[in-house]
Design an enzyme around this catalytic site. Structure first.
Site, PDB file in Angstrom:
ATOM      1  N   ASP A  89      45.487  38.495  41.146  1.00 24.21           N
ATOM      2  CA  ASP A  89      44.455  38.678  40.127  1.00 24.21           C
ATOM      3  C   ASP A  89      43.832  40.067  40.268  1.00 24.21           C
ATOM      4  O   ASP A  89      43.838  40.671  41.349  1.00 24.21           O
ATOM      5  CB  ASP A  89      43.362  37.616  40.262  1.00 24.21           C
ATOM      6  CG  ASP A  89      43.877  36.208  39.980  1.00 24.21           C
ATOM      7  OD1 ASP A  89      44.835  36.096  39.188  1.00 24.21           O
ATOM      8  OD2 ASP A  89      43.331  35.246  40.555  1.00 24.21           O
ATOM      9  N   HIS A  92      51.165  40.589  38.517  1.00 21.90           N
ATOM     10  CA  HIS A  92      50.033  39.864  37.936  1.00 21.90           C
ATOM     11  C   HIS A  92      50.264  38.355  37.909  1.00 21.90           C
ATOM     12  O   HIS A  92      49.334  37.585  37.654  1.00 21.90           O
ATOM     13  CB  HIS A  92      49.748  40.388  36.526  1.00 21.90           C
ATOM     14  CG  HIS A  92      48.292  40.440  36.194  1.00 21.90           C
ATOM     15  ND1 HIS A  92      47.342  39.676  36.850  1.00 21.90           N
ATOM     16  CD2 HIS A  92      47.602  41.165  35.283  1.00 21.90           C
ATOM     17  CE1 HIS A  92      46.150  39.916  36.347  1.00 21.90           C
ATOM     18  NE2 HIS A  92      46.271  40.823  35.394  1.00 21.90           N
TER      19      HIS A  92
END
Length: 417
Positions: free
Chosen positions: A392, A388
């Site tokens: 995204d 992450h």
């Protein structure tokens, strides 16, 4: 005495140290030039080390599980030995080595009753011949037990005498009573030090745990894909059998063309992201030695059958323990699948320093509404994890949606670049 130190060679680009996972020799063994004397693990691969010289092993420089720096001594030999074909007893006063084993043989008998041969064994078996095919550790144990290897029927490859064959000889001499008595810890807890690949896996998983993962799951109907796969496999043209993986490889490489930021490796220390033009696809593979990730290089090239053949070759090499370090390094994105045991949903762990991993779950029959009517469908979940810090959620969803489209309409797999 002409003492010579055999040092750990450079076993891979950028490797500074390696772990000793197996000794194939012990103190007193006679070592021939080019004969493998140890196996060491560096990064993810186990490397066999051949001896550059011939001689008698004087002492070992490390125990199993120890790390040795490149260029540091691994063992010392006496070069005065003329030939390993003339057996000699262990050197008096040599320091004991507590961990030594043959890589292919069962572990030696450790029970005290088995360490000393029964009197009738020594009297019934002639001693002195060492010309039988056997690993150095087996030869030494046979010498210690007073067993003539030439009198032992070897059950290993090419008649190689194994530790189990020595056990059988002792059992026969003791009237069928096996000399090995299982020992149990006093507190009922067995403690095993992690070494080799298992320790490497544990460390890598600990490092990967520091990555902020997020997992995205999508259901894929694979009826059309499975029909195509069955049709191609039934062609009888002698080409490799197609599993689901080659189709998934094709789908991933096509989807990466639109999302090149996922074909990448992230260096957190320098905060640098490397994007790759070529797709070097890791294929997570369970082996008897532990989890390995062989690399299908340039996966964007080739066809379904060339991918199937290469995946099968890599899996076999990993399972047999003959895979090389170069075949286990350099992946840019990974696929992991447990096949029929793949479960319904999983949370794959990213193969750091990559930023994405695609998990394949098993195919199951589900009742679904199609145009308002219930129909049976073959459904497979893709459970994929992403770093992450780099990826995204929207990017991950679009990437998996593209793979889903390609798999549900397999004709698209052959239209892309």
């Amino acid at each position: 005495m002409a003492e010579f130190a055999i040092k750990l060679p450079d076993v891979g680009e950028g490797v500074a140290q390696a772990e000793v996972v197996t000794w194939r020799v012990d103190v007193g063994d006679l070592l021939e030039e080019d004969e493998p004397f140890a196996e060491v693990m560096t990064d993810k691969a186990t490397v066999e080390l051949p001896s550059p010289v011939s001689g008698t092993v004087l002492r070992l420089g490390a125990k199993v599980g120890d790390f040795v720096a490149v260029g540091a001594p691994l063992l010392w030999v006496d070069l005065a030995t003329e030939s390993a074909s003339d057996p000699r007893p262990a050197l008096p006063g040599a320091p004991p080595v507590t961990e030594a084993a043959s890589v292919t043989d069962a572990p030696p008998v450790t029970d005290a009753a088995a360490a000393t041969p029964p009197a009738d064994v020594a009297s019934r078996i002639p001693a002195g011949d060492r010309r039988a095919l056997a690993a150095p550790a087996v030869r030494k144990r046979a010498r210690d037990l007073g067993i003539d290897l030439a009198a032992v029927r070897g059950t290993g490859p090419d008649g190689r005498v194994l530790h189990a064959d020595l056990d059988a000889q002792l059992v026969a001499a003791q009237g069928g009573r096996h000399p090995r008595a299982p020992s149990r810890p006093a507190d009922g807890v067995e403690r095993t030090r992690l070494t080799g690949l298992r320790r490497n896996i544990a460390r890598r998983m600990q490092e990967a745990h520091q990555i902020p993962h997020f997992t995205y799951v999508e259901a894929v109907e694979v009826d059309a894909l499975e029909a195509l796969r069955a049709r191609l496999n039934a062609s009888g043209d002698g080409r490799p059998h197609l599993t689901l993986l080659p189709f998934l490889v094709r789908a991933v490489t096509l989807a990466l063309a639109d999302r090149p930021e996922l074909n990448a490796r992230y260096d957190a220390a320098s905060e640098t992201l490397e994007r790759f033009n070529d797709v070097h696809l890791g294929i997570a593979t369970q082996t008897p030695h532990g989890l390995m990730v062989p690399v299908l290089r340039n996966a964007q090239d080739g066809d379904l059958w060339s991918h199937a053949a290469e995946i099968a070759r890599l899996a076999e090499s990993a399972t047999r323990g003959t895979i090389t370090l170069s075949e286990l390094t350099g992946s840019t994105i990974t696929i992991t699948s447990l096949g029929a045991l793949g479960g319904v949903v999983s949370t794959p762990v990213i193969n750091a320093p990559e930023v994405a991993i695609i998990g394949v779950n098993r195919i199951s029959d589900e009742l679904r509404l199609v145009d308002g009517r219930p129909q049976n469908r073959s459904v497979m979940n893709l459970s994929s994890s992403f770093d992450h810090r780099i990826v995204d959620g929207a990017v991950a969803a679009q990437f998996i949606a593209h793979i889903k489209e390609l798999l549900q309409t397999p004709a698209l797999l052959f239209i892309g670049r």
